[in-house]
Every structure is written in structure tokens, then in C-alpha cells.
Design a protein around this motif. Sequence first.
Motif, PDB file in Angstrom:
ATOM      1  N   LEU A 605       3.543 -61.945 -43.966  1.00 52.51           N
ATOM      2  CA  LEU A 605       3.973 -60.731 -43.283  1.00 52.51           C
ATOM      3  C   LEU A 605       3.229 -59.529 -43.857  1.00 52.51           C
ATOM      4  N   PHE A 606       2.526 -58.817 -42.973  1.00 51.06           N
ATOM      5  CA  PHE A 606       1.843 -57.580 -43.341  1.00 51.06           C
ATOM      6  C   PHE A 606       2.523 -56.416 -42.629  1.00 51.06           C
ATOM      7  N   VAL A 607       2.696 -55.303 -43.325  1.00 54.92           N
ATOM      8  CA  VAL A 607       3.307 -54.107 -42.758  1.00 54.92           C
ATOM      9  C   VAL A 607       2.364 -52.935 -43.001  1.00 54.92           C
ATOM     10  N   ASN A 608       1.926 -52.320 -41.891  1.00 47.83           N
ATOM     11  CA  ASN A 608       0.998 -51.188 -41.976  1.00 47.83           C
ATOM     12  C   ASN A 608      -0.215 -51.524 -42.850  1.00 47.83           C
ATOM     13  N   GLY A 609      -0.718 -52.749 -42.683  1.00 48.03           N
ATOM     14  CA  GLY A 609      -1.920 -53.191 -43.381  1.00 48.03           C
ATOM     15  C   GLY A 609      -1.702 -53.748 -44.771  1.00 48.03           C
ATOM     16  N   LYS A 610      -0.484 -53.751 -45.265  1.00 49.60           N
ATOM     17  CA  LYS A 610      -0.199 -54.230 -46.624  1.00 49.60           C
ATOM     18  C   LYS A 610       0.581 -55.544 -46.577  1.00 49.60           C
ATOM     19  N   LEU A 611       0.158 -56.516 -47.397  1.00 50.78           N
ATOM     20  CA  LEU A 611       0.886 -57.769 -47.497  1.00 50.78           C
ATOM     21  C   LEU A 611       2.224 -57.538 -48.190  1.00 50.78           C
ATOM     22  N   GLU A 612       3.306 -57.823 -47.482  1.00 48.82           N
ATOM     23  CA  GLU A 612       4.644 -57.661 -48.055  1.00 48.82           C
ATOM     24  C   GLU A 612       5.194 -58.965 -48.622  1.00 48.82           C
ATOM     25  N   GLU A 613       4.865 -60.090 -47.954  1.00 50.78           N
ATOM     26  CA  GLU A 613       5.416 -61.354 -48.445  1.00 50.78           C
ATOM     27  C   GLU A 613       4.651 -62.528 -47.845  1.00 50.78           C
ATOM     28  N   ARG A 614       4.503 -63.542 -48.666  1.00 50.54           N
ATOM     29  CA  ARG A 614       3.894 -64.800 -48.240  1.00 50.54           C
ATOM     30  C   ARG A 614       4.915 -65.911 -48.444  1.00 50.54           C
ATOM     31  N   LEU A 615       5.268 -66.615 -47.383  1.00 50.36           N
ATOM     32  CA  LEU A 615       6.169 -67.762 -47.485  1.00 50.36           C
ATOM     33  C   LEU A 615       5.319 -69.013 -47.697  1.00 50.36           C
ATOM     34  N   GLU A 616       5.236 -69.445 -48.922  1.00 47.17           N
ATOM     35  CA  GLU A 616       4.465 -70.639 -49.272  1.00 47.17           C
ATOM     36  C   GLU A 616       4.795 -71.036 -50.696  1.00 47.17           C
ATOM     37  N   GLY A 617       4.836 -72.320 -50.952  1.00 48.72           N
ATOM     38  CA  GLY A 617       4.898 -72.809 -52.327  1.00 48.72           C
ATOM     39  C   GLY A 617       6.281 -72.928 -52.922  1.00 48.72           C
ATOM     40  N   ARG A 618       7.325 -72.761 -52.107  1.00 48.47           N
ATOM     41  CA  ARG A 618       8.679 -72.915 -52.673  1.00 48.47           C
ATOM     42  C   ARG A 618       8.909 -74.380 -53.034  1.00 48.47           C
ATOM     43  N   VAL A 619       9.408 -74.610 -54.221  1.00 47.33           N
ATOM     44  CA  VAL A 619       9.594 -75.965 -54.737  1.00 47.33           C
ATOM     45  C   VAL A 619      11.038 -76.137 -55.203  1.00 47.33           C
ATOM     46  N   GLY A 620      11.632 -77.266 -54.856  1.00 47.78           N
ATOM     47  CA  GLY A 620      12.951 -77.614 -55.363  1.00 47.78           C
ATOM     48  C   GLY A 620      12.856 -78.739 -56.372  1.00 47.78           C
ATOM     49  N   GLU A 621      13.765 -78.781 -57.309  1.00 53.87           N
ATOM     50  CA  GLU A 621      13.750 -79.812 -58.346  1.00 53.87           C
ATOM     51  C   GLU A 621      15.129 -80.452 -58.434  1.00 53.87           C
ATOM     52  N   VAL A 622      15.161 -81.772 -58.513  1.00 54.40           N
ATOM     53  CA  VAL A 622      16.419 -82.507 -58.593  1.00 54.40           C
ATOM     54  C   VAL A 622      16.324 -83.524 -59.724  1.00 54.40           C
ATOM     55  N   TYR A 623      17.487 -84.049 -60.114  1.00 54.43           N
ATOM     56  CA  TYR A 623      17.511 -85.071 -61.171  1.00 54.43           C
ATOM     57  C   TYR A 623      17.653 -86.444 -60.526  1.00 54.43           C
ATOM     58  N   ASN A 624      16.746 -87.340 -60.893  1.00 53.14           N
ATOM     59  CA  ASN A 624      16.759 -88.709 -60.417  1.00 53.14           C
ATOM     60  C   ASN A 624      17.519 -89.563 -61.433  1.00 53.14           C
TER      61      ASN A 624
END
Length: 670
Positions: A605-624
Motif C-alpha cells: 500500500l502506497f499513499v501519496n507516493g510513500k510506501l505505508e505497508e507491505r503485507l508479506e512474510g508473516r510467519v506463525g510458529e507452533v509446537y509439534n
Amino acid sequence: MKKLFTLIISLWVCSLAAWAQESIPQVIPALQNWKGYSGRLVLPGEGRIVIEPSAEAQLGEVAATLADDLKEMFGRMYRVTTGKPSRQDIYLYLAKPDKALGEEGYELDIRSYVSLGASAPKGVFWGTRTLLQMLYNQPEGLQKGKAADFPAYAHRGFMLDTGRKFFSMDFLKSYVKILSFYKMNEFQIHLNDNGFVEFFNNDWNQTYAAFRLESDCFPGLTAKDGSYTKAEFKEFQKLANRYGIEIIPEIDVPAHSLAFTHYNPRLAAEKKEYGMDHLDLYKPEVYAFLDTLFAEYIGGDDPVFTGSYVHIGTDEYNIKEVEQFRYFTDYYLKYIRSFGKIPRLWGSLKQMKGTTQVDIKGCYVNAWNYGWLDLETALKEGYKVINTCDAYLYIVPGVNYYHDYLDTRWLYNEWTPEQMNNGFEVEKGNPDLLGAMFAVWNDRVGNGISQQDVHARCFPALQVLSEKMWGGENRNRMPYEAFEKLCHNMPEAPGVNLLAKVKGKTALIPSEEVLVFSGTDTVNTVLDEIGYPYAVEFEICPDAEPVTDAVLFKGPHSVVLTNWNGTGKFAFRREGYEFVFHNYRLPAAQWTKIRIEGDGKGTSLFVNGKLEERLEGRVGEVYNAKWKRKDRIWYMETLVFPLRQIGDSMMGFKGKMKNVVCIPQEKAVQ
């Protein structure tokens, strides 16, 4: 002087190679044989598809499909008739059996008209796919010449795991057309499976599981979040038949069976360490259940599974139960045969060695793993073998233990259906090695992957593997870079654009025209959606009292919202997932310039030419708990941007918009 001579020779060789490449029609898979003539044939916008009178009954459907595809791809209006061909006609005929061409081979002769013949309707149909590709790649007119074309391998397939992730029937039908356009002829539908227990609090009762087909015998068994009725599954197989595709329905037992044990916990293995996804191989109740379930789909005069094959799974059961597993496998191979069907199974019997006899005569096996069943062992034991080697041919989106995208360069340059992992290769020419199949497994349930994300991974693999399994001469003539360029320029299939390709920058409303929305207004655009990589720009001025969760853009697969939960945030929804840009709040009653960019890894998401947020790379971790370790899940926050409609008649945006533009980018991110 010597250097100059060497340079001249090099340039001459390169130009000769380029000429040789250009002199052969560029299609995927490449033609086995081509003899060029001088000149080109220009087919008219309105014309005839003429069927040899004696073949009208056999080729009528092939001709009708070709006419539909000519209209869909090129806007050409062709009527189907019978008789003798004239100039600029497309003539379809059946010839005498030809051992060299086989059932799927064909001859295509282009002179004053197009002549297309084969010994069987399927061969003629594959020839029409070549003709469509030639028309697409030769808009100035068809190269005159003659092709004799046939596949190197009889079974050229793709398997899709619909158990862990639901795929709509529209998606499956589109895939039939895509596979067919590239002369792939098998589509295996994996109808049941379950997630990994560690991602569901190590609790089998909470673990996701699904069986995707309607069942009258066991009401409540069918998944609630996506399934296929018997009627639509039969219709799907009928469509596939028309396009030369054999549907291989798979009910995977006795492991991967949590959907069945959720339905009836008494079916689960008594030994809890095996996992609740294991059926109990000793209980008569299990056999009674499965007998009834299989019979529901393959029994009677009008069975739900209409084709020749039924796949029974039989992979990855606990190796402590070798003898009973072998008994179970033999039982269901015989049971499937008793209904006149040919059984298929995953290869497990190298790992599951024992003394209990398993009658594998006439069985088709997916040799999928060197340890469970490799090619050499499968061929020695007498199976009909489909190479589905996990190391080379498995796509598992968003994991770190199989391919996210297949290595298409290596596959194109090095792989053959005789190869398995560990550098193992069987001798060419074995008549029981029938071909190969690549597979998509959706192991990480809930990771946000979309149907179109899966397709973005499959399509490049499909193009390369169709080339390798048909066995065209381009493999020795065209370097990978040229082949990749050809692939990129090719369509998916007539009327199919799951990648949502857009040809160029497109203004969806006239420049500087201001659209005013009251919350129930809609504006239809010229595009449905735009695929990776892209940018969509617009200027927006929400009302002083903006609508909560207002639909801003809507398409066939997704929606984009503004003022999510009344917070002023942008969000998007697709396939049951919701993604939110939390770092920015759109102000009311003032103009703001927004740009959203998307690729195969995430969304920005860019607002008025500036990057405000990138949705990428979210990782979850669980116990096996079983292996006493931590496992990870990588989330996909991607968006094929919806464009079909701006606003919504019920939950629409309230405010003003202008300068809505979509811009395809040059190269996808992988």
C-alpha cells in the motif's frame, strides 16, 4: 583475418539456428516432425469446418469445440458442415490406424486449406489444439507445411489436492481446458485429506479435515466449507472427456483419512500413536464403511465416477502394520476391479515389505518417493508406472521442504520421465513406464494461499512438463530462455485467464472524471481483474461519514474494502480470508492518492507516493508434540486485484473517486 572469419562463421551458425527455429511452428509441446512449404495460408474471419461425411458422428463434437474456441480466442465465426473441403476451409477426417502415430497422433497439412486427420477422434482433437496455437502465434497467416505429431508418453498428468484446500468447480473446469490446450491428458482429483495436527493445538479433533464429494450413504460426511455434488462431478467428467482429459478420482485411505474418523470416531486406529487420521485396519466396521463409500460412486448402471480409473490412495500408513496394510491394499484393489474399474494407488509397497500377497496385476501406481516405491522396483514388480517423483514434481505452496515453484529450467534441460531422485534413472523404452504426473499438495491448511496463487505455481510447470512428456523436437533446438519467452507469450487456454493478464496500462474511468458514490452505486469496468505483478492507482475522497466495510472494488475472486471495521483502514477479502493494512487510516472528506501493488509474494500500500505497508512474510510458529520441536507456517497475503466493479449496490463506498488506472508490471516476482 582469422578472427574476422571466425566471427563470420559464428554469426552464420547463429542465423542458421535462428532460421531453423523460426521455420518450425512455435507451439507447446513442440511438433515431432514438420516439413515446411513456401507461403502462408490466411484463414478468413468467417469460414467452414468441414467434416469427412463418414466421420461426422465421431468428429462432430471435436468440430463444435474447435468452432467455439475459434470464436472465443479470435472472434472468428466458423460453421460446422460435412462434405469436401474447399480453399481456406478446415477439414477434419479419420484415417486408417497408423502404428507410428498411435491413438493420440495426428497429421496436419496446411496448403490451400487446413487438413487435419488421425486414426482416432482424440488425435484429431490434439491437432486442433496445435492449430489454435499456430493461429495465435502466426497472426499474419499460417505457415504452410505438414506435421506428423504424436506423444512420447501415453500418460501426461496433473494431481490437485482439493482435500486440504477447496477448489471451485469453475476452477477445475478451467484446468481441464488448460491441461487440454497443452495436450496433457490426465487430471487426478485428490478428494479427501487433512491438515497436520501440530497446527491445530496437537488435537486431532480440532484438526482440519475434508471429504469433498456429496454422499447420500453417509449424510454429514461431506465438507461444509466446499464440496461437489454428484451431478456436477459427473458433468465435470463429461466436460473433461470432451477435451481429451481422463479424470482420476482419488479417495485416499487408510491414512490421510481424518475426514472419515471425524464422521465416525470408531473407524480410527486403536493405537493412538498412529494418529486419528489412520483407519483401523483390523475392524470389520472400517471395511463395511469403505465398501459402501466406494460402491456409492462406482456401483450401479450410472456410476458417479464415469471413467476407467479409481485411485485408492494407500500412502504413508504406519510401517508397524505392514502385513495388515498389505491385506487392506489387496482387498481394495480387488474390490475396485469387481466393479469393472482399473485401480490406481500411491506406491508404498517397497517400504511396506511383507509376506502377504498383493495382486497388482494391471494396477497403475504413482511412483512418488524413492524410499516408499521407486521406479525400478515398481517396474520389476509389474506395475503400470506413472513417475510422480516428489523431489522433482511436488509443489507444496509456502513450505521449506518441497518446491514452492518447480525448477522449470532444470526440468526443461535435464529431466525425463525415467528419472527419480538420488540421481536414479531407469532405461528408456520400458513399455510399463507410461509417463509422469506433477502434483500440488496444500499441506499448510489456512496459510492464505488462493486458487490463483496455486495456478501461478502450476502453469509454468505444466507448460514445461507438457513439452517433456509429449517429446517435441524443440527440446534439442530451443534454449530454455527462448522456450520460457514462448511460454510467457502463450495463452492459458481458450476463454481462460486465471493469471488475469492485462495487455497494458488501462484507465478504468476517463482522466479527471469524478465518480460520485452514494453507497449503493456501481460502475462496471472493461476488466475483471489484474494479476501479478501489477499496480492499481486511484484518487479517493471518502464522505465525511464513511460507510463501514465499504466495498471499493469487486471482482470474480476478491473484494477490496475501505473503512474496515470503521477504522479507516484498507482491507481485502478472498476465498474466506481477510487481510488488513493496519498501518494507515484513510482520512474522511479529503482527497488522497492511493497505489496498491501486488505480486506473487505479497501486497503493498502506497499513499501519496510513500510506501505505508507491505503485507508479506508473516510467519506463525507452533509446537509439534510428536517430534518435540517447533514448526512454522508461512502466510500468503497476496491479491489478484479485483476490477470488474467499483462500488456495490448493498455495501458500497460513499464518496468520490477519480483517475482509476491499472498498470501491469514487466516481471513477476517468485
